[in-house]
Design an enzyme around this catalytic site. Sequence first.
Site, mmCIF file in Angstrom:
data_model
loop_
_atom_site.group_PDB
_atom_site.id
_atom_site.type_symbol
_atom_site.label_atom_id
_atom_site.label_comp_id
_atom_site.label_asym_id
_atom_site.label_seq_id
_atom_site.Cartn_x
_atom_site.Cartn_y
_atom_site.Cartn_z
ATOM 1 N N LYS A 158 0.836 -1.204 0.000
ATOM 2 C CA LYS A 158 0.000 0.000 0.000
ATOM 3 C C LYS A 158 0.869 1.251 0.000
ATOM 4 C CE LYS A 158 -2.966 2.685 3.049
ATOM 5 N NZ LYS A 158 -3.633 2.730 4.362
ATOM 6 N N ASP A 176 -6.729 0.897 0.491
ATOM 7 C CA ASP A 176 -6.940 1.210 1.897
ATOM 8 C C ASP A 176 -8.322 0.701 2.299
ATOM 9 O OD1 ASP A 176 -8.745 2.993 0.804
ATOM 10 O OD2 ASP A 176 -8.098 4.699 2.024
#
Length: 288
Positions: A158, A176
């Site tokens: 991420k 997310d």
Amino acid sequence: MSPGRRTLGRVSRPPVAAPAGPAVLIRSVKRFAAETPVGRKRRARKMARVLAETHPDAHCELDFETPLQLAVATILSAQCTDKKVNEVTPTVFARYKTAADYAAADRARMEEILRPTGFFRAKTDSLIKLGQALLERHDGVLPRTLDELVKLPGIGRKTANVILGNAFDVPGITVDTHFRRLVNRFGWVDEDDPVKIEFLVADLIEKRDWTMFSHRIIFHGRRVCHARKPACGACALATMCPSYGTGPTEAAPAAKLLKGPRARELAVQAGVDPGLVPAAAVTVPEAP
């Protein structure tokens, strides 16, 4: 996975008078029951185009000037709002300018600076180790590839995709909590694992759009498609979403759920009277 029709008609908002509740959601899910993989990809790309029109202001909300600053800010954003991170990073960036500065940082002093972001001890440890690793492996310079970035302390896929997309203009998908929730609601995936979601969505959306698409999804999750009660009746994606009916479908209650500085514009784009959006919605902080 919640499938859907192979072809979709002209995008238009559902009738304002449509009743809310489980029955609406069931009908919406059934409507997409025969969707093929090709149909899903077409629907995904159409939804992506609508999101581009709906959130023209989407962007990375972490303040930074260099790739290293973005890496630091993204590490600090774990379990913390971007707003709070942006309040703390000016002090961080003024004191620690290079990888060497982080590597040699006094732990107690850094912990005190990072305390407002939460989990400050773990974050301090990550930043010190990140500085050390950059010096040892990359001459103090942040690498530009995902494979090298994810080997660094504190940086997972991420964070690496945030850095690649926003500091190096290398397309990346940022999964997310908002992104995971929305692509599941959209019926694009039926998956909780962030890495699997990343690869599945990458097959649906054109690569050149990955970075900005991620920002738009996140903005939509914060402003419209909330976790507990999405504003289904004031959403520009309503006719293309198998989860329509999860939240209120009537205009008035849905409009009250819109958040952010463009809340009234979002209502207009969904065909809803902007006067139904309360003034407070424009100033109330969005969900982190």
